[in-house]
Design an enzyme around this catalytic site. Structure first.
Site, PDB file in Angstrom:
ATOM      1  N   HIS A   1       1.897   3.587  -9.144  1.00 29.39           N
ATOM      2  CA  HIS A   1       1.715   2.143  -9.375  1.00 29.39           C
ATOM      3  C   HIS A   1       2.867   1.584 -10.209  1.00 29.39           C
ATOM      4  O   HIS A   1       3.304   0.453  -9.996  1.00 29.39           O
ATOM      5  CB  HIS A   1       0.379   1.880 -10.061  1.00 29.39           C
ATOM      6  CG  HIS A   1      -0.803   2.232  -9.201  1.00 29.39           C
ATOM      7  ND1 HIS A   1      -0.891   1.851  -7.881  1.00 29.39           N
ATOM      8  CD2 HIS A   1      -1.937   2.936  -9.460  1.00 29.39           C
ATOM      9  CE1 HIS A   1      -2.028   2.295  -7.359  1.00 29.39           C
ATOM     10  NE2 HIS A   1      -2.679   2.960  -8.308  1.00 29.39           N
TER      11      HIS A   1
ATOM     12  N   ARG B   1     -12.336   1.932  -8.044  1.00 29.85           N
ATOM     13  CA  ARG B   1     -11.510   3.111  -8.368  1.00 29.85           C
ATOM     14  C   ARG B   1     -11.830   3.638  -9.779  1.00 29.85           C
ATOM     15  O   ARG B   1     -12.419   2.936 -10.585  1.00 29.85           O
ATOM     16  CB  ARG B   1     -10.036   2.734  -8.257  1.00 29.85           C
ATOM     17  CG  ARG B   1      -9.686   2.389  -6.810  1.00 29.85           C
ATOM     18  CD  ARG B   1      -8.212   2.383  -6.603  1.00 29.85           C
ATOM     19  NE  ARG B   1      -7.919   2.022  -5.217  1.00 29.85           N
ATOM     20  CZ  ARG B   1      -6.724   2.135  -4.664  1.00 29.85           C
ATOM     21  NH1 ARG B   1      -5.706   2.576  -5.385  1.00 29.85           N
ATOM     22  NH2 ARG B   1      -6.526   1.791  -3.408  1.00 29.85           N
TER      23      ARG B   1
ATOM     24  N   ARG C   1       2.402  -4.786   6.143  1.00 30.01           N
ATOM     25  CA  ARG C   1       1.623  -3.785   5.412  1.00 30.01           C
ATOM     26  C   ARG C   1       2.440  -2.505   5.346  1.00 30.01           C
ATOM     27  O   ARG C   1       2.849  -1.966   6.372  1.00 30.01           O
ATOM     28  CB  ARG C   1       0.274  -3.499   6.073  1.00 30.01           C
ATOM     29  CG  ARG C   1      -0.519  -2.461   5.272  1.00 30.01           C
ATOM     30  CD  ARG C   1      -1.971  -2.350   5.657  1.00 30.01           C
ATOM     31  NE  ARG C   1      -2.638  -1.462   4.703  1.00 30.01           N
ATOM     32  CZ  ARG C   1      -3.901  -1.563   4.315  1.00 30.01           C
ATOM     33  NH1 ARG C   1      -4.660  -2.504   4.810  1.00 30.01           N
ATOM     34  NH2 ARG C   1      -4.407  -0.716   3.435  1.00 30.01           N
TER      35      ARG C   1
ATOM     36  N   GLU D   1     -12.313  -4.908  -3.952  1.00 31.01           N
ATOM     37  CA  GLU D   1     -12.846  -3.554  -3.728  1.00 31.01           C
ATOM     38  C   GLU D   1     -12.159  -2.512  -4.617  1.00 31.01           C
ATOM     39  O   GLU D   1     -12.704  -1.432  -4.851  1.00 31.01           O
ATOM     40  CB  GLU D   1     -12.679  -3.147  -2.261  1.00 31.01           C
ATOM     41  CG  GLU D   1     -13.614  -3.894  -1.304  1.00 31.01           C
ATOM     42  CD  GLU D   1     -13.222  -5.345  -1.083  1.00 31.01           C
ATOM     43  OE1 GLU D   1     -12.007  -5.645  -1.095  1.00 31.01           O
ATOM     44  OE2 GLU D   1     -14.124  -6.184  -0.913  1.00 31.01           O
ATOM     45  N   ASN D   2     -10.961  -2.816  -5.108  1.00 26.21           N
ATOM     46  CA  ASN D   2     -10.233  -1.837  -5.937  1.00 26.21           C
ATOM     47  C   ASN D   2     -10.915  -1.594  -7.291  1.00 26.21           C
ATOM     48  O   ASN D   2     -10.613  -0.602  -7.968  1.00 26.21           O
ATOM     49  CB  ASN D   2      -8.773  -2.255  -6.150  1.00 26.21           C
ATOM     50  CG  ASN D   2      -7.905  -2.119  -4.913  1.00 26.21           C
ATOM     51  OD1 ASN D   2      -6.955  -2.879  -4.707  1.00 26.21           O
ATOM     52  ND2 ASN D   2      -8.186  -1.139  -4.060  1.00 26.21           N
TER      53      ASN D   2
ATOM     54  N   ASN E   1       1.181   3.462  -2.915  1.00 23.57           N
ATOM     55  CA  ASN E   1       1.632   3.930  -4.244  1.00 23.57           C
ATOM     56  C   ASN E   1       1.074   5.309  -4.580  1.00 23.57           C
ATOM     57  O   ASN E   1       1.782   6.166  -5.128  1.00 23.57           O
ATOM     58  CB  ASN E   1       1.165   2.965  -5.342  1.00 23.57           C
ATOM     59  CG  ASN E   1       1.806   1.606  -5.238  1.00 23.57           C
ATOM     60  OD1 ASN E   1       2.752   1.408  -4.482  1.00 23.57           O
ATOM     61  ND2 ASN E   1       1.285   0.652  -6.000  1.00 23.57           N
TER      62      ASN E   1
ATOM     63  N   ASP F   1       0.832  -1.208   0.000  1.00 25.86           N
ATOM     64  CA  ASP F   1       0.000   0.000   0.000  1.00 25.86           C
ATOM     65  C   ASP F   1       0.869   1.262   0.000  1.00 25.86           C
ATOM     66  O   ASP F   1       1.989   1.250   0.488  1.00 25.86           O
ATOM     67  CB  ASP F   1      -0.917  -0.022   1.227  1.00 25.86           C
ATOM     68  CG  ASP F   1      -2.082   0.946   1.081  1.00 25.86           C
ATOM     69  OD1 ASP F   1      -2.396   1.354  -0.062  1.00 25.86           O
ATOM     70  OD2 ASP F   1      -2.687   1.303   2.111  1.00 25.86           O
TER      71      ASP F   1
HETATM   72  C1  IPE Z   1      -5.218  -2.745   0.004  1.00 25.75           C
HETATM   73  O1  IPE Z   1      -4.981  -1.375  -0.181  1.00 25.75           O
HETATM   74  C2  IPE Z   1      -5.237  -3.457  -1.310  1.00 25.75           C
HETATM   75  C3  IPE Z   1      -3.965  -3.521  -2.015  1.00 25.75           C
HETATM   76  C4  IPE Z   1      -2.818  -3.096  -1.577  1.00 25.75           C
HETATM   77  C5  IPE Z   1      -4.026  -4.154  -3.310  1.00 25.75           C
HETATM   78  P1  IPE Z   1      -6.191  -0.325  -0.288  1.00 25.75           P
HETATM   79  O2  IPE Z   1      -5.572   0.997  -0.439  1.00 25.75           O
HETATM   80  O3  IPE Z   1      -7.147  -0.767  -1.312  1.00 25.75           O
HETATM   81  O4  IPE Z   1      -6.870  -0.496   1.154  1.00 25.75           O
HETATM   82  P2  IPE Z   1      -7.771   0.520   1.986  1.00 25.75           P
HETATM   83  O5  IPE Z   1      -8.816   1.043   1.049  1.00 25.75           O
HETATM   84  O6  IPE Z   1      -6.868   1.590   2.478  1.00 25.75           O
HETATM   85  O7  IPE Z   1      -8.320  -0.304   3.101  1.00 25.75           O
HETATM   86  C1  IPE Z   2      -1.728   0.289  -3.283  1.00 25.69           C
HETATM   87  O1  IPE Z   2      -1.528   1.664  -3.360  1.00 25.69           O
HETATM   88  C2  IPE Z   2      -1.974  -0.328  -4.630  1.00 25.69           C
HETATM   89  C3  IPE Z   2      -3.380  -0.700  -4.860  1.00 25.69           C
HETATM   90  C4  IPE Z   2      -4.334  -0.677  -3.981  1.00 25.69           C
HETATM   91  C5  IPE Z   2      -3.701  -1.146  -6.198  1.00 25.69           C
HETATM   92  P1  IPE Z   2      -2.725   2.695  -3.257  1.00 25.69           P
HETATM   93  O2  IPE Z   2      -3.150   3.062  -4.639  1.00 25.69           O
HETATM   94  O3  IPE Z   2      -3.813   2.203  -2.379  1.00 25.69           O
HETATM   95  O4  IPE Z   2      -1.968   3.917  -2.573  1.00 25.69           O
HETATM   96  P2  IPE Z   2      -2.535   4.919  -1.486  1.00 25.69           P
HETATM   97  O5  IPE Z   2      -3.021   4.094  -0.329  1.00 25.69           O
HETATM   98  O6  IPE Z   2      -3.636   5.681  -2.136  1.00 25.69           O
HETATM   99  O7  IPE Z   2      -1.369   5.766  -1.130  1.00 25.69           O
HETATM  100 MG    MG Z   3      -4.161   2.393  -0.367  1.00 26.13          MG
END
Ligand code: IPE
Ligand code: IPE
Ligand code: MG
Length: 230
Positions: A27, A61, A174, A57-58, A12, A10
């Site tokens: 990413h 986005r 994490r 859940e992603n 990125n 997490d």
């Molecule tokens: C968890 O990160 C999923 C991945 C790293 C692929 P998220 O950014 O989606 O999690 P939340 O929304 O902060 O719980």
């Molecule tokens: C984790 O990074 C990668 C994925 C969930 C795909 P994020 O995109 O959630 O990065 P933050 O949490 O917004 O910084």
């Molecule tokens: Mg995140």
């Protein structure tokens, strides 16, 4: 010793925002970091690495971000195939990967098949993965395939999960500082040691991994029993 390491990659987006870049650039930097951490994990004697790359859940986005992520997945599995063959690394995935766009699915399948016989290290990527989805998929598979109506044991139930042959993680890291599981490996993490670092995923390097492994080495894993160290 950590045999199986699981990582929620997490941070990125925050990494990119801090630099005035778009989230997709974060990413891209994050995808690069996977190879760095695979190398460091192999050096540390770890045999299995499961990385959470895209959750169920992603999909919520913005379409542009999802598209960029899917393209990175395709690129990663294609461009790393040679390295994985050279280094005896087997690629696997867990999750509802049928939901991925065809180009990503195709290149993943190609690398999974090509590396299936490699025995040095397993890189397992969680894609369109949700812990609840995995449990529900397991129940539905069981209902479809199981002939007997006798009570199910934990050992038998495990056989219906996405990767029953991969041992449970010993340590779950994490990055990005959030103190939550976010629907990752709900069954498999039951006795994993947890380690959360504020370091954002694109900055998580060999030194950061070794720090987490040191923390793990000092833990007393009791599995509900009594302290073995004293
Ligand atoms: C968890 O990160 C999923 C991945 C790293 C692929 P998220 O950014 O989606 O999690 P939340 O929304 O902060 O719980
Ligand atoms: C984790 O990074 C990668 C994925 C969930 C795909 P994020 O995109 O959630 O990065 P933050 O949490 O917004 O910084
Ligand atoms: Mg995140």
């Amino acid at each position: 010793m950590v045999n199986h390491l699981a990582i929620i990659m997490d941070g990125n987006g925050r990494w990119a925002e801090k630099r005035g870049l778009g989230r997709s650039e974060g990413h891209r930097a994050g995808a690069k970091q996977i190879s760095t951490v695979v190398d460091a994990a192999r050096k540390a004697g770890i045999k299995y690495l499961t990385v959470y790359a895209f959750s169920t859940e992603n999909w919520k986005r913005p379409i542009a971000e999802v598209t960029a992520l899917m393209e990175l997945i395709r690129e990663f599995s294609e461009s790393k195939l040679e390295d994985m063959m050279k280094n005896n690394i087997r690629l696997r995935t867990i999750g509802r990967t049928d939901d991925l766009p065809l180009p990503a699915r195709k290149s993943l399948l190609k690398s999974i098949e090509a590396t299936a016989g490699n025995t040095g290290f397993t890189l397992n990527i969680a894609l369109s993965y949700g812990g609840r989805a995995e449990l529900v998929d397991a129940v539905n598979k069981l209902l479809k395939e199981r002939k007997s109506s006798a009570a199910v044991t934990e050992e038998e139930f495990r056989q219906y999960l996405y990767a029953p042959d991969i041992p449970d993680p010993d340590l779950m890291i994490r990055t990005g500082g959030e103190m939550r599981i976010s629907n990752f490996l709900l069954w498999e993490l039951s006795y994993a040691e947890l380690y959360v670092t504020d370091t954002l995923w694109p900055d998580f390097d060999e030194a950061a991994l070794n720090k987490a492994l040191e923390s793990f080495a000092g833990r007393d894993r009791r599995f509900g029993g009594l302290n073995k160290k004293k």
